[in-house]
Design a protein around this motif. Structure first.
Motif, PDB file in Angstrom:
ATOM      1  N   UNK A 100      40.043 -25.976  34.342  1.00  0.00           N
ATOM      2  CA  UNK A 100      38.982 -24.969  34.412  1.00  0.00           C
ATOM      3  C   UNK A 100      39.549 -23.624  34.827  1.00  0.00           C
ATOM      4  N   UNK A 101      39.052 -22.566  34.221  1.00  0.00           N
ATOM      5  CA  UNK A 101      39.441 -21.219  34.611  1.00  0.00           C
ATOM      6  C   UNK A 101      38.805 -20.818  35.933  1.00  0.00           C
ATOM      7  N   UNK A 102      39.423 -19.828  36.591  1.00  0.00           N
ATOM      8  CA  UNK A 102      38.935 -19.426  37.909  1.00  0.00           C
ATOM      9  C   UNK A 102      37.515 -18.871  37.840  1.00  0.00           C
ATOM     10  N   UNK A 103      37.211 -18.084  36.829  1.00  0.00           N
ATOM     11  CA  UNK A 103      35.886 -17.470  36.753  1.00  0.00           C
ATOM     12  C   UNK A 103      34.796 -18.516  36.551  1.00  0.00           C
ATOM     13  N   UNK A 104      35.074 -19.540  35.759  1.00  0.00           N
ATOM     14  CA  UNK A 104      34.081 -20.599  35.583  1.00  0.00           C
ATOM     15  C   UNK A 104      33.865 -21.367  36.879  1.00  0.00           C
ATOM     16  N   UNK A 105      34.947 -21.612  37.617  1.00  0.00           N
ATOM     17  CA  UNK A 105      34.812 -22.288  38.900  1.00  0.00           C
ATOM     18  C   UNK A 105      34.029 -21.422  39.884  1.00  0.00           C
ATOM     19  N   UNK A 106      34.289 -20.117  39.875  1.00  0.00           N
ATOM     20  CA  UNK A 106      33.573 -19.214  40.773  1.00  0.00           C
ATOM     21  C   UNK A 106      32.080 -19.183  40.437  1.00  0.00           C
ATOM     22  N   UNK A 107      31.752 -19.163  39.145  1.00  0.00           N
ATOM     23  CA  UNK A 107      30.346 -19.157  38.731  1.00  0.00           C
ATOM     24  C   UNK A 107      29.656 -20.447  39.152  1.00  0.00           C
ATOM     25  N   UNK A 108      30.326 -21.576  38.944  1.00  0.00           N
ATOM     26  CA  UNK A 108      29.746 -22.858  39.358  1.00  0.00           C
ATOM     27  C   UNK A 108      29.541 -22.901  40.867  1.00  0.00           C
ATOM     28  N   UNK A 109      30.525 -22.396  41.626  1.00  0.00           N
ATOM     29  CA  UNK A 109      30.396 -22.367  43.082  1.00  0.00           C
ATOM     30  C   UNK A 109      29.260 -21.483  43.548  1.00  0.00           C
ATOM     31  N   UNK A 110      29.068 -20.343  42.858  1.00  0.00           N
ATOM     32  CA  UNK A 110      27.971 -19.445  43.212  1.00  0.00           C
ATOM     33  C   UNK A 110      26.618 -20.112  42.965  1.00  0.00           C
ATOM     34  N   UNK A 111      26.497 -20.806  41.855  1.00  0.00           N
ATOM     35  CA  UNK A 111      25.244 -21.509  41.561  1.00  0.00           C
ATOM     36  C   UNK A 111      24.967 -22.584  42.601  1.00  0.00           C
ATOM     37  N   UNK A 112      25.999 -23.323  42.978  1.00  0.00           N
ATOM     38  CA  UNK A 112      25.821 -24.353  44.019  1.00  0.00           C
ATOM     39  C   UNK A 112      25.424 -23.723  45.355  1.00  0.00           C
ATOM     40  N   UNK A 113      26.068 -22.600  45.695  1.00  0.00           N
ATOM     41  CA  UNK A 113      25.769 -21.932  46.967  1.00  0.00           C
ATOM     42  C   UNK A 113      24.325 -21.450  47.007  1.00  0.00           C
TER      43      UNK A 113
END
Length: 266
Positions: free
Chosen positions: A98-111
């Protein structure tokens, strides 16, 4: 078809300078008829039959030292020795990371999901603060109507919430975070944010694995991610989020502790 060779996983000497090859399939230094996976940091056990005929390596440039297993650096990695990222692009068995931006987006949604539920559950602890803020703005409004230019004194918010309430808020936030991550990682190998972004958590170097993550794995992974946020240790959270930008296998702190990687599921 890929297979697991008997050669121990090691860390062969890196090429001269600070550049190494990106993750991918390269000629096996021990068997010219096969290819071995280089994860950007070290040779893995995974090999496969060579798709193309392997050309003999060119002679090493003057002054270049031996590469992994005695193969010249440029030939061993199949790339130029300059301007190359040391990060793996795939897992050892060839699944894209996974790319960093996709991981960051997923983390933001979870947060956002966890934060919203935590806020609603802890809202009663903020009752006095809400009352004080409402009273302050009411006084400010009346003062403005009376023509006064002196604002009312700002309430001391630090005294409006007790230490016990702060502890309870922390425990509720922690409990919500663990209740969110544990079952989703165990039974779906992904949080809701990851599923929305097409990501999946797998054991390190096993991108094709369809087995469920173990309870010990998801517990360690969730604990190291959730606890710093509940304790407001923002520096640890920031370090955790940014680590995949530099780590050879694109792992976070909680990935390293749980021995996992995040791959693109679709």
């Amino acid at each position: 078809m890929a297979c697991m060779s008997d050669i121990p996983v090691g860390s062969p000497p890196a090429p001269p300078g600070r550049h190494a090859a990106p993750g991918g399939w390269y000629p096996d230094p021990l068997d010219a008829a096969r290819e071995r996976y280089w994860d950007g940091w070290q040779w893995s056990r995974t090999t496969r039959e060579a798709e193309l005929a392997v050309a003999p390596p060119p002679p090493p440039p003057v002054g270049a030292g031996p590469g992994p297993y005695g193969v010249p650096p440029a030939a061993a990695y199949g790339v130029r020795a300059t301007g190359v990222s040391r990060q793996a692009a795939t897992t050892a068995d060839g699944v894209p990371l996974a790319g960093w931006w996709w991981r960051a987006l997923a983390g933001l949604m979870d947060a956002l999901l966890v934060g919203t539920v935590s806020f609603l559950l802890t809202l009663p602890f903020y009752r006095e603060i809400v009352t004080a803020v409402s009273a302050y703005w009411g006084e400010a409004y009346r003062a403005a109507q009376a023509g006064s230019t002196t604002p009312p004194p700002t309430p001391n918010f630090a005294t409006l919430i007790t230490g016990t309430d702060q502890l309870l808020i922390m425990l509720v936030t922690f409990a919500v975070g663990m209740a969110y991550h544990l079952p989703l990682l165990r039974f779906r190998s992904a949080t809701l944010g990851m599923m929305a972004c097409g990501l999946r958590v797998v054991p390190v170097d096993e991108g094709r694995s369809q087995e469920r993550l173990t309870w010990s794995c998801v517990l360690v992974r969730a604990l190291i991610w959730v606890l710093p946020g509940a304790l407001s240790l923002r520096i640890l959270t920031v370090a955790d989020v940014l680590l995949p930008l530099w780590h050879p296998k694109r792992q976070t702190l909680h990935d390293l502790a749980a021995r996992t990687q995040v791959v693109r599921g679709r």
